[in-house]
Design a protein around this motif. Structure first.
Motif, short mmCIF file in Angstrom:
data_model
loop_
_atom_site.label_atom_id
_atom_site.label_comp_id
_atom_site.label_asym_id
_atom_site.label_seq_id
_atom_site.Cartn_x
_atom_site.Cartn_y
_atom_site.Cartn_z
N ASN A 29 8.28 46.43 -30.05
CA ASN A 29 7.37 47.56 -29.84
C ASN A 29 7.10 47.77 -28.35
N ALA A 30 6.96 46.67 -27.61
CA ALA A 30 6.73 46.79 -26.17
C ALA A 30 7.91 47.46 -25.48
N GLN A 31 9.13 47.17 -25.95
CA GLN A 31 10.31 47.83 -25.40
C GLN A 31 10.29 49.32 -25.68
N ASP A 32 9.87 49.70 -26.88
CA ASP A 32 9.74 51.12 -27.21
C ASP A 32 8.73 51.79 -26.27
N LEU A 33 7.63 51.09 -26.00
CA LEU A 33 6.61 51.65 -25.11
C LEU A 33 7.17 51.83 -23.70
N LEU A 34 7.95 50.85 -23.24
CA LEU A 34 8.51 50.94 -21.89
C LEU A 34 9.44 52.15 -21.76
N ILE A 35 10.21 52.43 -22.80
CA ILE A 35 11.05 53.63 -22.78
C ILE A 35 10.18 54.88 -22.79
N TYR A 36 9.12 54.87 -23.58
CA TYR A 36 8.20 56.01 -23.66
C TYR A 36 7.61 56.35 -22.29
N LEU A 115 -2.42 49.32 -24.69
CA LEU A 115 -0.98 49.57 -24.58
C LEU A 115 -0.25 49.03 -25.80
N LYS A 116 -0.69 47.89 -26.31
CA LYS A 116 -0.08 47.31 -27.50
C LYS A 116 -0.24 48.24 -28.70
N ILE A 117 -1.39 48.88 -28.81
CA ILE A 117 -1.62 49.82 -29.91
C ILE A 117 -0.71 51.03 -29.76
N LYS A 118 -0.59 51.54 -28.55
CA LYS A 118 0.29 52.68 -28.30
C LYS A 118 1.74 52.31 -28.61
N ALA A 119 2.12 51.06 -28.33
CA ALA A 119 3.50 50.62 -28.54
C ALA A 119 3.91 50.75 -30.00
#
Length: 546
Positions: A29-36, A115-119
């Motif tokens: 999920n953190a990787q998805d957030l980083l792309i976002y 940020l974890k929630i957004k991820a």
């Protein structure tokens, strides 16, 4: 979590509980957030003029971090996301007109827990239409490979403004995809066009990296590499980053410590610059997925410079001598950071190595490689002569990635079954399936011509163009050249897109087609480029030798 970016994704559909690669849900999920947030930074970059190069480099780094088996540290990835938001906000402050910016660009958060929630909310399944999702992710995974190649060139001081600007452009374009279930013909065509443009830029990035490596370390040359371990303490370096091995070799001079390569780093043995170090011992071990057993037996410290990390087994004995650097990361491993000039201090690794036993010998084997495009140019006259005489009937490109699943034995069996007048062109770790086979020579020309890492795939393109010119052909598809490519992660995706952008057809891809390709997208690739999946050795052999 939902992740289907690699070849080993669960049931060739997607990983939903834990990645087959070993990453957990939080890291995925953190990787998805980083792309976002990278998409948001890209959009703001594109609104500004004369943007500092560091912002473009940040995009490439972020893409690289999310490649399969590169970084398993959720906290590190979240900090990268936070830093990306801060960088984007710094550029936003210079914008006089913020009208029309997307949610990607306007998202602002500095608290890790939020940020974890957004991820959790920004995964790939947010695009409901399967075909739009497929093409969007094909672009993103191509950009991940493109970003990795660009990063490798950048750390050597080589940059291409067009490559940088395209990465930012393409990331922003993916924010414009309507997430709804419906898909118009125009939307699909625009995404297809973006896929091809990604491949075209992939060729530029590969050429840039080739220039960076060869101007920095010399042109690879035909080299015999020993796999036999020595009797001195050693450091094992894996991954792809050639600047890292240069720094390591320089810092280990006269220390009594030898340096060995592993997996993709095997190609470092082919470069003249590294051959001048007498303590550069050779290669140890095999493909990336064999590392758990091989790292145990190496006895000394291991330095992972890029992707291809396999999670350590619970009873491992080497986490305390396991180091990462660059975009790589693993929980519990010590990380070596670069200073502001990109220099790294490997002294703690070297001191540890001095206290370790010499590596346990695995095998007394030698392989030959170093057939990058400059070396092939030297053989060009002889190669053309052997083709005209009928001694070489065809070249077959068997480049790409290796993997741990049993169906990868296909490539070993395929190489064994090839007629004696066929020559294999390879790059990447796929070669570990056949590079020790005794396939012989054709009047002095080895039947396996290894150009190096997946990073060296540009050499395969240059070799094809060299042959095309030698035979005066207007179409690359008229060459006595076939493609049977193995894939695993996203560097292989950009290589595939690069080949498609050059008009290469009839590529066989395996051991399975990517899970992220929808049936409609597969049909398009089959119709336009005649892409086909691997079947059996017997069936494919009949096709390639007809």
């Amino acid at each position: 979590m939902f992740c289907f970016q690699c070849q080993e994704t669960a049931q060739n559909k997607g990983c939903t509980v834990k990645g087959v690669c070993g990453k957990d849900e939080n890291t995925a999920n953190a990787q998805d957030l980083l792309i976002y947030v990278s998409k948001g930074l890209a959009e703001v970059i594109n609104r500004n003029k004369d943007v500092d190069r560091k912002y473009y480099s940040l995009l490439s780094d972020n893409l690289f971090v999310t490649i399969t088996n590169a970084n398993f540290k959720e906290d590190y990835i979240l900090e990268k996301a936070k830093a990306t938001i801060e960088a984007k906000n710094a550029l936003l402050s210079d914008l006089s007109n913020k009208e029309g910016l997307s949610d990607f660009a306007l998202y602002d958060q500095s608290h890790i827990e939020k940020l974890k929630i957004k991820a959790i909310e920004v995964g790939v399944l947010n695009i409901l239409n399967e075909d739009k999702r497929s093409l969007t992710e094909l672009v993103i995974y191509g950009l991940k490979g493109l970003g990795a190649y660009n990063h490798h060139a950048n750390v050597l001081g080589y940059f291409d403004k067009e490559v940088d600007e395209f990465i930012a452009y393409a990331l922003e374009e993916t924010t414009k995809v309507n997430p709804g279930k419906d898909a118009s013909e125009d939307e699909i065509n625009e995404l297809i066009d973006l896929v091809i443009k990604t491949g075209q830029t992939g060729v530029k990035a590969m050429a840039l990296l080739d220039k960076a490596n060869t101007e920095s370390f010399g042109n690879p040359e035909m080299t015999e590499v020993s796999y036999k371990a020595g009797d001195k303490p050693g450091i094992l370096i894996s991954g792809h980053d050639l600047r890292d091995i240069k720094m390591l070799l320089e810092q280990t001079k006269d220390t009594g410590v030898e340096v060995y390569t592993h997996s993709e780093m095997l190609a470092a043995n082919y470069y003249p610059e590294f051959k001048k170090y007498p303590h550069f011992h050779g290669n140890y071990g095999n493909s990336w997925w064999t590392q758990n057993d091989e790292f145990e037996k190496f006895n000394g410290p291991i330095l992972m410079t890029t992707n291809c990390i396999v999670p350590l087994k619970k009873n491992n004995t080497y986490l305390d001598r396991f180091f990462t650097t660059g975009m790589a990361g693993y929980p519990g491993a010590k990380h070596i950071e670069a200073d502001e000039k990109g220099n790294k201090d490997f002294s703690q690794i070297i001191e540890l190595a001095k206290s370790c036993k010499a590596p346990t010998n695995l095998e007394d084997t030698k392989v030959i490689g170093g057939f990058a495009h400059k070396q092939v140019e030297k053989l060009a006259g002889k190669v053309v002569e052997e083709i005209k005489k009928g001694n070489i009937k065809k070249f077959i490109v068997m480049a790409g990635c290796d993997g741990r699943f049993k169906d990868r034995s296909y490539y070993t069996d395929f190489a064994k079954a090839l007629p004696k007048d066929y020559v294999i062109l390879t790059a990447g770790c796929a070669k570990y399936r056949y590079n020790k086979l005794d396939l012989g020579h054709i009047n002095g020309i080895p039947r396996v011509l290894d150009s190096g890492q997946c990073n060296d795939s540009y050499s395969l393109v240059k070799t094809a163009m060299l042959l095309q010119e030698a035979f005066g052909l207007s179409d690359i598809n008229d060459l006595p050249l076939e493609f049977n490519i193995a894939w695993y992660e996203q560097k292989a995706v950009i290589v595939l897109l690069a080949l498609l952008s050059l008009g290469v057809k009839n590529i066989h891809l395996g051991p399975s087609l990517p899970a992220f390709l929808s049936p409609t997208v597969v049909d398009f690739l089959v119709e336009k480029f005649a892409i086909a999946p691997n079947t059996t050795v017997e069936e494919d052999m009949a096709y390639f030798t007809k």
